[in-house]
Write an enzyme that holds these catalytic residues in place. Structure first.
Site, PDB file in Angstrom:
ATOM      1  N   HIS A  64       0.871  -1.179   0.000  1.00 35.46           N
ATOM      2  CA  HIS A  64       0.000   0.000   0.000  1.00 35.46           C
ATOM      3  C   HIS A  64       0.912   1.235   0.000  1.00 35.46           C
ATOM      4  CE1 HIS A  64      -2.360  -2.989   2.356  1.00 35.46           C
ATOM      5  NE2 HIS A  64      -3.434  -2.415   1.844  1.00 35.46           N
ATOM      6  N   ASP A  70       2.494   1.943   3.310  1.00 33.87           N
ATOM      7  CA  ASP A  70       3.409   0.958   3.907  1.00 33.87           C
ATOM      8  C   ASP A  70       4.873   1.329   3.695  1.00 33.87           C
ATOM      9  OD1 ASP A  70       1.097  -0.592   4.258  1.00 33.87           O
ATOM     10  OD2 ASP A  70       1.489  -1.827   2.486  1.00 33.87           O
ATOM     11  N   GLU A  89     -10.551  -6.513  -5.086  1.00 37.67           N
ATOM     12  CA  GLU A  89     -10.421  -7.576  -4.073  1.00 37.67           C
ATOM     13  C   GLU A  89     -11.695  -7.584  -3.237  1.00 37.67           C
ATOM     14  OE1 GLU A  89      -6.697  -7.653  -1.829  1.00 37.67           O
ATOM     15  OE2 GLU A  89      -7.823  -8.383  -0.107  1.00 37.67           O
ATOM     16  N   HIS A 111     -11.447 -13.837   2.750  1.00 34.58           N
ATOM     17  CA  HIS A 111     -12.625 -13.037   2.384  1.00 34.58           C
ATOM     18  C   HIS A 111     -13.728 -13.940   1.821  1.00 34.58           C
ATOM     19  CE1 HIS A 111      -9.983  -9.187   1.754  1.00 34.58           C
ATOM     20  NE2 HIS A 111      -9.830  -9.743   2.940  1.00 34.58           N
ATOM     21  N   ASP A 144      -6.341 -13.586   8.841  1.00 30.87           N
ATOM     22  CA  ASP A 144      -5.117 -13.596   8.030  1.00 30.87           C
ATOM     23  C   ASP A 144      -4.041 -14.550   8.536  1.00 30.87           C
ATOM     24  OD1 ASP A 144      -6.226 -11.676   6.335  1.00 30.87           O
ATOM     25  OD2 ASP A 144      -5.254  -9.985   7.325  1.00 30.87           O
TER      26      ASP A 144
HETATM   27  C1  XLS Z   1      -7.928  -6.599   4.043  1.00 34.71           C
HETATM   28  C2  XLS Z   1      -7.373  -6.764   2.707  1.00 34.71           C
HETATM   29  C3  XLS Z   1      -6.171  -5.896   2.395  1.00 34.71           C
HETATM   30  C4  XLS Z   1      -5.941  -5.850   0.914  1.00 34.71           C
HETATM   31  C5  XLS Z   1      -5.101  -4.722   0.453  1.00 34.71           C
HETATM   32  O1  XLS Z   1      -8.759  -7.376   4.506  1.00 34.71           O
HETATM   33  O2  XLS Z   1      -7.103  -8.100   2.521  1.00 34.71           O
HETATM   34  O3  XLS Z   1      -5.051  -6.341   3.090  1.00 34.71           O
HETATM   35  O4  XLS Z   1      -5.367  -7.033   0.463  1.00 34.71           O
HETATM   36  O5  XLS Z   1      -5.621  -3.506   0.823  1.00 34.71           O
HETATM   37 NI    NI Z   2      -6.031  -8.910   0.940  1.00 30.51          NI
HETATM   38 NI    NI Z   3      -8.089  -9.444   4.016  1.00 29.22          NI
END
Ligand code: XLS
Ligand code: NI
Ligand code: NI
Length: 438
Positions: free
Chosen positions: A101, A104, A232, A271, A309
């Site tokens: 990002h 980051d 995404e 997700h 995650d």
């Molecule tokens: C958050 C997302 C994020 C994206 C990038 O849940 O997975 O990390 O991959 O912004």
């Molecule tokens: Ni992600």
């Molecule tokens: Ni995520």
């Protein structure tokens, strides 16, 4: 965390599945050619900058458990040290790609102008490191969700100035992606949704959002960006409802706004499960629409139920994911980004390396098993046979879309009661187990 601890570990080598050396790959053998390609080209692993180099293990109840200042105090020096550590980590793991990002990679300035100037300095720095270490950018994205100003959304904010700032950050990050020769640009809409419909003009937000994507696409293409724009999807968290709920929703939205030629889907495993789907379902949905792009590899904890995650360890899931990916023709501009973090008490450099080893081995084993499933052929053969009635007679006319409803009516009257065959689910599941565990 210290870079010296990384150097002490040294390069991680493939030593085979029986080996017990913890700093070794058991399944990932990057140069090995299987199914027509080197393993590393099938898998295209990427390091996530945010989890790996920025996140320090804070949660709602606890402070940082891992220090990621890399022994620097000056902000710009800290970010250079993060980058140095990241590129050496990729070296020892043999990871060729990374994702970030905007926020980051560089420290924030006092205003947007200074923030962008610092960002530019870090892009120069990353360009140098890419050349020195032979690494590539998989994708970049603009973080338009963390700052306070994005609390009501970014491209879906009710405030037009916030919309403009989000657009400026996307422009800047697209420019950087082009300079670093990245092959993807991701939109993840963490705040693009609503908390309550009582205060929300949903139609205006969705129209503004589509226009935002169109402006970004047009700008990127005008500047010569040839890679994929990626959505995404995620159904919720942090917002109660996210507009890019799942793959099917995102694809419908992209088609409605005529963006489907330029956009693909970046499917994240965790997700998918949050949306009530399997990862495999999301991958299949993207693939049949020709919109499979890239993946964020991770997994959730079934008891917790949010986007935890975790580094992926579930070989069953990785096998079915790689099965879908191989069938979709493999990665082109995309790859496997580990959008994953170690658990909070796993706070050492060793933990980070071990987590990546596990994640990479999980997908390597998944790849090997997916190939075995394809070569075994029983699944394909079963599915083909199951739909065989569409290869002849009335079925063929349906498949070719050459029949009227009246013809089907006449046919049904004469056809009699059909013999409907078993779906054989348990048998098919036993094939997966046989391939996985023998
Ligand atoms: C958050 C997302 C994020 C994206 C990038 O849940 O997975 O990390 O991959 O912004
Ligand atoms: Ni992600
Ligand atoms: Ni995520």
């Amino acid at each position: 965390m210290k870079i010296d601890d990384l150097r002490k570990i040294g390069k991680i080598e493939y030593r085979g599945s029986k080996n017990k050396e913890k700093f070794s790959f058991k399944h990932y053998n990057p140069e090995e050619v299987i199914f027509g390609k080197k393993m590393k080209d099938h898998l295209k692993f990427a390091m996530s900058y945010w989890h790996t180099l920025c996140a320090e293990g804070t949660d709602m109840f606890g402070n940082a458990t891992a220090d990621k200042s890399f022994q620097k105090s000056d902000p710009l020096e800290t970010y250079k040290a993060k980058a140095d550590f990241g590129f050496e980590l990729m070296d020892i793991l043999g990871i060729d790609y990374y994702c970030f990002h905007d926020v980051d990679i560089a420290p924030p300035g006092k205003d947007l102008e200074e923030t962008f100037a610092l960002f530019d300095q870090m892009i120069d720095y990353l360009e140098g490191l890419q050349a020195k270490h032979g690494k590539k950018l998989l994708w970049a994205t603009a973080n338009n969700f963390a700052d306070k100003k994005f609390m009501n959304g970014a491209a879906t904010s009710p405030n037009a100035d916030v919309y403009a700032i989000a657009a400026a950050k996307v422009k800047k990050t697209i420019d950087a992606t082009i300079r670093l020769r990245g092959t993807g640009f991701v939109f993840w809409g963490g705040r693009e949704g609503y908390e309550t419909l009582l205060n929300t003009d949903m139609k205006k937000e969705l129209d503004n959002f589509a226009y935002f994507l169109k402006l970004s696409r047009d700008y990127g293409r005008k500047q010569g960006f040839k890679g994929d724009f990626l959505i995404e999807p995620k159904p919720m968290e942090p917002t109660k409802h996210q507009y890019d709920f799942d793959t099917a929703t995102a694809i419908g939205f992209l088609r409605k706004h005529n963006l489907h030629e330029d956009f693909k889907i970046n499917v994240e495993a965790n997700h998918a499960t949050l949306a009530g789907h399997t990862f495999q379902h999301e991958l299949r949905t993207a693939a049949i629409e020709g919109m499979f792009g890239s993946i964020d590899a991770n997994e959730g904890d079934p008891q917790l139920g949010w986007d935890t995650d975790h580094f992926p360890k579930n070989v069953y899931c990785a096998t079915l994911a790689m099965y879908e990916i191989l069938k979709a023709g493999g990665f082109k501009n995309g790859g496997i980004n580990f959008d994953a973090k170690t658990r909070r008490p796993s706070n050492t450099v060793e933990d980070l390396v071990l987590a990546y080893i596990m994640g990479m081995d999980t997908y390597a084993l998944g790849l090997r098993k997916a190939i075995a499933l394809i070569e075994d052929g029983r699944l394909d053969e079963f599915v083909q046979k199951r739909y065989d009635s569409y290869n002849r007679g009335i079925g063929k006319n349906i498949a070719n879309q050459e029949v009227t409803l009246e013809e089907l009516y006449e046919y049904a009257l004469k056809a009699g009661e059909p013999e409907v065959e078993s779906g054989r689910q348990e048998y098919l599941e036993s094939i997966i187990n046989q391939i996985l565990f023998s």
